[in-house]
Write a protein that holds these residues in place. Sequence first.
Motif, PDB file in Angstrom:
ATOM      1  N   ALA A  74       0.818  -1.223   0.000  1.00 34.33           N
ATOM      2  CA  ALA A  74       0.000   0.000   0.000  1.00 34.33           C
ATOM      3  C   ALA A  74       0.845   1.263   0.000  1.00 34.33           C
ATOM      4  N   SER A  75       1.890   1.289  -0.820  1.00 34.61           N
ATOM      5  CA  SER A  75       2.778   2.441  -0.762  1.00 34.61           C
ATOM      6  C   SER A  75       2.652   3.391  -1.945  1.00 34.61           C
ATOM      7  N   CYS A  76       2.078   2.961  -3.063  1.00 29.66           N
ATOM      8  CA  CYS A  76       2.024   3.898  -4.189  1.00 29.66           C
ATOM      9  C   CYS A  76       0.916   4.922  -4.013  1.00 29.66           C
ATOM     10  N   ARG A  77      -0.048   4.614  -3.181  1.00 26.14           N
ATOM     11  CA  ARG A  77      -1.141   5.522  -2.807  1.00 26.14           C
ATOM     12  C   ARG A  77      -1.925   6.008  -4.019  1.00 26.14           C
ATOM     13  N   LEU A 111      -6.268   4.975  -3.829  1.00 26.16           N
ATOM     14  CA  LEU A 111      -7.016   5.448  -2.656  1.00 26.16           C
ATOM     15  C   LEU A 111      -8.497   5.616  -2.994  1.00 26.16           C
ATOM     16  N   PRO A 160      -6.500   3.012   1.273  1.00 24.21           N
ATOM     17  CA  PRO A 160      -5.918   2.298   0.128  1.00 24.21           C
ATOM     18  C   PRO A 160      -6.798   1.079  -0.185  1.00 24.21           C
TER      19      PRO A 160
END
Lengths: 435, 541
Positions: free
Chosen positions: B43-46, B49, B70
């Motif tokens: 869940a880091s590219c965001r 959302l 996310p």
Amino acid sequence: MADYEPVLLKNISLEGSTDLKVYESAGGYAAARKALKMTPDEVTEIVKEANLRGRGGAGFPAGVKWGFLPKDREVTYLCVNADESEPPTFSNRVLMEKDPHQLIEGTIIAAFATQAQKAFIYMRVEFHEPFHVMQNAIDQAYAAGYLGKNIFGSGFELDVFIHRGAGAYVCGEETGLIESLEGKRGCPRIKPPFPAVEGLFHKPTVVNNVETLCNVPHIIERGAAWFKSIGAEGSEGPKLFCASGPVNRPGCFEGPMTITCRELIEGDGYGRGMRSGKEVKAVLPGGISMGVLTADELNMVMDFDDPRNFGLLGLGTAAAVIIDQQQDIRKVLANITRFYSHESCGQCTQCREGTSWMDKIATRIADGVGRTEDLDLIVDVTKNMGMMPGLSICGLSDGAAFPIRTIVQKFRGEFEAYIAEQPPTSTLRVLSTFN
Amino acid sequence: MPKITIDEQEIEFAAGIPVLQAALDAGLDIPHYCYHPGLTVVASCRLCLMEMKMPHPKSGELGWAPKLFPSCQTPARDGMVVRFNSETVVTGRERCMEYFLLNHPLDCPVCDQAGECSLQDYSYKFGKPESRMVDPKLVMPKKDIGPQTLLYSDRCVMCTRCVRFTKEVSGTSELCITNRGTNSEIDVFPGKPLDNPIQGNVVDLCPVGALLDKDFLFKQRVWFLQSAPSICPGCSAGCAIRVDANDDIVYRLKPRFNPGVNDWWMCDEGRFGWKYALSDERITTPRLRRGSSTKTPKWEDVSEILQYRFSQHVDEHGSGGMVVVLSPMMSCEEAWLLLSFMLKVGPNVTAVIGPILSVGEDQAFPAGSTGDETKFIIRSEKAPNRRGLEMIIDQAGCETLSFDEFVESVGDGEVSAAWIVGGYPEKTWVPKALEKAVGKLELLVAQDLFETKLTAAAAVTLPACAFTERAGCFVNHAGLIQPFESAVAPPNGCHRDGQYLYELAGYQGLYTPDRVRELMAATMSQFADVREAAPAPVHLH
């Protein structure tokens, strides 16, 4: 506040305050003995009742945090967050350097309340002196039987370890701390699961700040009612404040959370006014991440709630940087953006790219190549970092957005004046060389 | 089935998946970089959302929570209401796309990924046409990270899929993230290049042009490529692949999603092991030999010649010494057609399965994993269709011999006529004993890709085609029947094996695997309904 009786810092001026004997002769470890005769739930209840809010920045009630641990857990870890890395903050350092046993006692009580048998003090690597002091104190506590097996004859067992960080700001975020403690890159974790359910090594974990834990022995000893009698509702108990910058007496002070920012700068028990007639231009009252106050906003109360009325994110670490009139606000901004750009862990896109972009803009403005539209742009960039919760995994991007946005918004006139002074052709010429 | 409401649209979903997957399964184009169903969620590219309806903490009334979630990390639950089309989500996404391009060199004209790049696609669809950044871009290095792979870190979006792949699937952990913040880059450890048997997948996983396959580098613009669904013949696993070709030249193979077989992956052996098909040493025309003189017959006469040769042989020697060696590289259809023909001319024909190369043991990834932990397996049996041949020979009920027994019988002079099919990537597949004994055969038909001692000695030599040129089906190690299509035409002058075997078996017209499977299904019902694996969602990348 001359009549304020120090609690957290009461021992620091004693001769040999780091020694176990000195600490005990001042009444130390009585609270731990008392707590270990109670049940863990009773201890948690008292801390809950005292409404001890976390001193690390977010202000989450410590007792409630302990209550989140699952009932059927087998192993629990306690992490002591001693990664104090918020720029102008040094209150944990004072606590650890001058009164290490207070923290150990708080750790014992918190570990007992959460039934943790291992506690890790995650200490930032730059804390060389506090590390040696803490380690000595831990060794003393082991030798005295206050740590290890069967503490105070209660059958409770606790081992305390110090783990030294590697110099990342983001490791002060609780899940970043846990990752780093596990030996990984200090990148905050996605939540859920929350650390109370699945934290260090996939076990239920509680992370508490140093100052939070230092309050615990006093609550146990003197009761929740006494604790709540200090300060105001919602912001009870003693609090450490730091003041740095051109004040007459920079340092770490203790007081109730009823003082205003002005008192912190000018009060007799605090900063004692500005040095050599300087005037306040701006104050970053809660570490740098919370945002900025102008000279007209110094009546802000240093509690958990009032900062929001001034467009700030919160109380933060209650460490104020005072900036005087001679300072160039552009350089203040560039210094802050550089910090976040350097410290963003790089996981989330908004934070990774946003902090570095803002740094490019702020540095350019500071170098005299700013444009008026850059001010709108930088505010717009902060809006995609801290306006809506959930934009990034941890709070670092909010922490970056608030000071930058409030500085640009509250000091816009100054920025514009600087930009107006720049010869316009040179700005265009420099910009044309970039891409 | 549980239901979720996404953008006012009610969608059914399979329990236990995240909202993003439910949306993708329903055909919605939700942008995402770091999410991949085969890897853990970070869940880091965001980018994915969303907003979600939640009960108000005080009133309990259901309303849009003032928070973004996310969708890759949020499990879909029955009755959930989410949206991706609100202004907050849309503008957030727009800004996020701007961030991805801040330091990107925009070198699409020289980038291999252009045309199948989700940075391009998302920028068109969800981004803005210009950047507001006037400052100099950060310049990241281009790195040679392994024998097959390059990393252009200036194009990287830091989704970390490749890092997670080497950690979670290959289990080799060659890739890592170095530095911090905007200076973060993917890298290898000094002296430890990205070099494992399934490393090519990181290039497929890369949503942008950061990871590049040296083999395909600057070879072809992807929009010129046409894809044919195929099955990798490299081993008995039967990985679903795609053959990408332009103008009858194959440029690359890519894995296709095939749950339970290869999921999203393929091995490098399969990925790069097809180059023999491009060789100019291939046999492309049929050839007749009498004594030392050879002659190239017309294709339309081949069928008649073979009929004649075999019936003449049976007339003279009977069909007792007749053997057909079916290659495990053949499709089921081809094998069935050839066996049908042989049974027609010589009802006592013996069927033999050609040699099957076995290399070591099955190789599981991550190494040492068992059961559900295993993400991918390279099979030791280096042929795609042993099981298919067994099914066909069983059904025909003819005599069988093992290949070694067959070689021995040839040596003993017990075999009078043989049709031997090769089609192996290596020219060296013919055992020495068979090379020596081959002169004892009265009639030899050799069907192969390359010249061997067999084709040199054969009375009739027929060209075989590579799998990229053929169509049919293979039966994998687990008995799964999977169809594959031809991607390119055979080399000039060459006919497809399926076509001439079809004619030889007495059918007229164009060979299609469907038609042959229909015929086969009369006795083998499992061939009645051979289908492709369900494709992955269109907007999953």
